[in-house]
Design a protein around this motif. Structure first.
Motif, PDB file in Angstrom:
ATOM      1  N   ASN A  64      17.649   5.992  -5.832  1.00  0.00           N
ATOM      2  CA  ASN A  64      17.947   5.135  -4.405  1.00  0.00           C
ATOM      3  C   ASN A  64      16.377   4.936  -4.006  1.00  0.00           C
ATOM      4  N   LYS A  65      15.543   4.544  -4.978  1.00  0.00           N
ATOM      5  CA  LYS A  65      14.065   4.125  -4.628  1.00  0.00           C
ATOM      6  C   LYS A  65      13.630   3.087  -5.279  1.00  0.00           C
ATOM      7  N   TRP A  66      12.461   2.508  -4.350  1.00  0.00           N
ATOM      8  CA  TRP A  66      11.999   1.118  -4.833  1.00  0.00           C
ATOM      9  C   TRP A  66      10.630   1.799  -5.648  1.00  0.00           C
ATOM     10  N   LYS A  67      10.269   1.050  -6.665  1.00  0.00           N
ATOM     11  CA  LYS A  67       9.187   1.390  -7.670  1.00  0.00           C
ATOM     12  C   LYS A  67       8.724   0.115  -8.119  1.00  0.00           C
ATOM     13  N   LYS A  68       7.232   0.232  -8.385  1.00  0.00           N
ATOM     14  CA  LYS A  68       6.402  -0.968  -9.025  1.00  0.00           C
ATOM     15  C   LYS A  68       6.597  -0.835 -10.433  1.00  0.00           C
ATOM     16  N   PHE A  89       5.401  -6.643  -8.462  1.00  0.00           N
ATOM     17  CA  PHE A  89       6.821  -6.636  -8.702  1.00  0.00           C
ATOM     18  C   PHE A  89       7.504  -5.389  -8.543  1.00  0.00           C
ATOM     19  N   TYR A  90       8.584  -5.147  -7.599  1.00  0.00           N
ATOM     20  CA  TYR A  90       9.045  -4.052  -7.641  1.00  0.00           C
ATOM     21  C   TYR A  90      10.547  -3.866  -7.875  1.00  0.00           C
ATOM     22  N   ALA A  91      11.039  -2.744  -8.370  1.00  0.00           N
ATOM     23  CA  ALA A  91      12.356  -2.704  -8.881  1.00  0.00           C
ATOM     24  C   ALA A  91      13.165  -1.737  -7.978  1.00  0.00           C
ATOM     25  N   PHE A  92      14.338  -1.867  -7.602  1.00  0.00           N
ATOM     26  CA  PHE A  92      15.133  -0.949  -7.172  1.00  0.00           C
ATOM     27  C   PHE A  92      15.728  -0.060  -8.263  1.00  0.00           C
ATOM     28  N   MET A  93      15.593   1.517  -8.163  1.00  0.00           N
ATOM     29  CA  MET A  93      16.122   2.281  -9.101  1.00  0.00           C
ATOM     30  C   MET A  93      17.532   3.042  -8.403  1.00  0.00           C
ATOM     31  N   TYR A  94      18.514   2.472  -8.987  1.00  0.00           N
ATOM     32  CA  TYR A  94      19.628   2.987  -8.308  1.00  0.00           C
ATOM     33  C   TYR A  94      19.861   4.198  -8.460  1.00  0.00           C
ATOM     34  N   TYR A  95      19.620   4.845  -9.660  1.00  0.00           N
ATOM     35  CA  TYR A  95      19.854   6.535 -10.049  1.00  0.00           C
ATOM     36  C   TYR A  95      19.047   7.227  -8.852  1.00  0.00           C
ATOM     37  N   ILE A 106      10.129   4.434   3.500  1.00  0.00           N
ATOM     38  CA  ILE A 106       9.101   3.388   3.552  1.00  0.00           C
ATOM     39  C   ILE A 106       9.131   3.362   5.116  1.00  0.00           C
ATOM     40  N   GLN A 107      10.218   3.005   5.717  1.00  0.00           N
ATOM     41  CA  GLN A 107      10.332   2.916   7.213  1.00  0.00           C
ATOM     42  C   GLN A 107       9.574   4.072   8.034  1.00  0.00           C
ATOM     43  N   ARG A 108       9.787   5.322   7.486  1.00  0.00           N
ATOM     44  CA  ARG A 108       9.244   6.552   8.105  1.00  0.00           C
ATOM     45  C   ARG A 108       7.592   6.425   7.911  1.00  0.00           C
ATOM     46  N   GLU A 109       7.019   6.000   6.739  1.00  0.00           N
ATOM     47  CA  GLU A 109       5.686   5.690   6.685  1.00  0.00           C
ATOM     48  C   GLU A 109       4.853   4.808   7.538  1.00  0.00           C
ATOM     49  N   ILE A 110       5.676   3.661   8.022  1.00  0.00           N
ATOM     50  CA  ILE A 110       5.338   2.820   8.664  1.00  0.00           C
ATOM     51  C   ILE A 110       5.253   3.282  10.056  1.00  0.00           C
ATOM     52  N   THR A 111       6.290   4.004  10.381  1.00  0.00           N
ATOM     53  CA  THR A 111       6.206   4.713  11.733  1.00  0.00           C
ATOM     54  C   THR A 111       5.115   5.369  11.844  1.00  0.00           C
ATOM     55  N   SER A 145       0.761  -1.347   0.104  1.00  0.00           N
ATOM     56  CA  SER A 145      -0.024   0.017  -0.088  1.00  0.00           C
ATOM     57  C   SER A 145       0.829   1.251   0.061  1.00  0.00           C
ATOM     58  N   ILE A 146       1.812   1.367   0.743  1.00  0.00           N
ATOM     59  CA  ILE A 146       3.003   2.382   0.639  1.00  0.00           C
ATOM     60  C   ILE A 146       3.613   2.774  -0.751  1.00  0.00           C
ATOM     61  N   LEU A 147       4.051   1.559  -1.401  1.00  0.00           N
ATOM     62  CA  LEU A 147       4.660   1.814  -2.497  1.00  0.00           C
ATOM     63  C   LEU A 147       3.675   2.036  -3.799  1.00  0.00           C
ATOM     64  N   ARG A 148       2.527   1.589  -3.488  1.00  0.00           N
ATOM     65  CA  ARG A 148       1.365   2.241  -4.629  1.00  0.00           C
ATOM     66  C   ARG A 148       1.390   3.733  -4.779  1.00  0.00           C
ATOM     67  N   ARG A 149       1.646   4.383  -3.704  1.00  0.00           N
ATOM     68  CA  ARG A 149       1.505   5.818  -3.905  1.00  0.00           C
ATOM     69  C   ARG A 149       2.560   6.448  -4.560  1.00  0.00           C
ATOM     70  N   ARG A 150       3.844   6.042  -4.327  1.00  0.00           N
ATOM     71  CA  ARG A 150       4.693   6.609  -5.543  1.00  0.00           C
ATOM     72  C   ARG A 150       6.202   6.056  -4.925  1.00  0.00           C
ATOM     73  N   PRO A 151       6.975   5.957  -5.960  1.00  0.00           N
ATOM     74  CA  PRO A 151       8.404   5.385  -5.433  1.00  0.00           C
ATOM     75  C   PRO A 151       8.888   6.157  -4.254  1.00  0.00           C
ATOM     76  N   MET A 152       9.679   5.032  -3.362  1.00  0.00           N
ATOM     77  CA  MET A 152      10.032   5.554  -2.068  1.00  0.00           C
ATOM     78  C   MET A 152      11.528   4.550  -1.806  1.00  0.00           C
ATOM     79  N   SER A 153      12.260   5.359  -1.200  1.00  0.00           N
ATOM     80  CA  SER A 153      13.458   4.631  -0.451  1.00  0.00           C
ATOM     81  C   SER A 153      13.114   3.795   0.582  1.00  0.00           C
ATOM     82  N   TYR A 154      14.202   3.201   0.940  1.00  0.00           N
ATOM     83  CA  TYR A 154      13.812   2.290   2.249  1.00  0.00           C
ATOM     84  C   TYR A 154      13.693   3.249   3.505  1.00  0.00           C
ATOM     85  N   ASP A 155      14.488   4.162   3.606  1.00  0.00           N
ATOM     86  CA  ASP A 155      13.942   5.073   4.783  1.00  0.00           C
ATOM     87  C   ASP A 155      12.702   5.611   4.782  1.00  0.00           C
TER      88      ASP A 155
END
Length: 80
Positions: free
Chosen positions: A76-80, A68-74, A32-37, A20-30
């Protein structure tokens, strides 16, 4: 009757939270963790994880939910 242990319940809730978090927009690990908190029920159930566990969760989400999610190195975010 199916008995689901607390650990399995926590894992499933974490997967759904990540989806549900990554459905909104691409986000970094940090991010995502902030959204969870920010979700009080997530804090109570201790859904925060290490980065390695998060990577395993992404792989499991792809296998179980066919999402499926991919990590975009340029960026530093995860994207669907």
């Amino acid at each position: 009757m199916l008995l689901i242990t607390m650990a399995v319940h926590q894992i499933i809730k974490r997967y759904i939270s990540i989806i549900s978090i990554l459905r909104r927009r691409p986000m970094s690990y940090d991010e995502i963790q902030r959204e969870i908190t920010q979700d009080h029920s997530s804090i109570e159930e201790d859904l925060l994880t290490s980065q390695r566990t998060f990577q395993r969760d992404i792989k499991n989400i792809a296998t179980i939910y066919d999402v499926f999610y991919a990590f975009m190195y340029y960026s530093n975010k995860w994207k669907k």
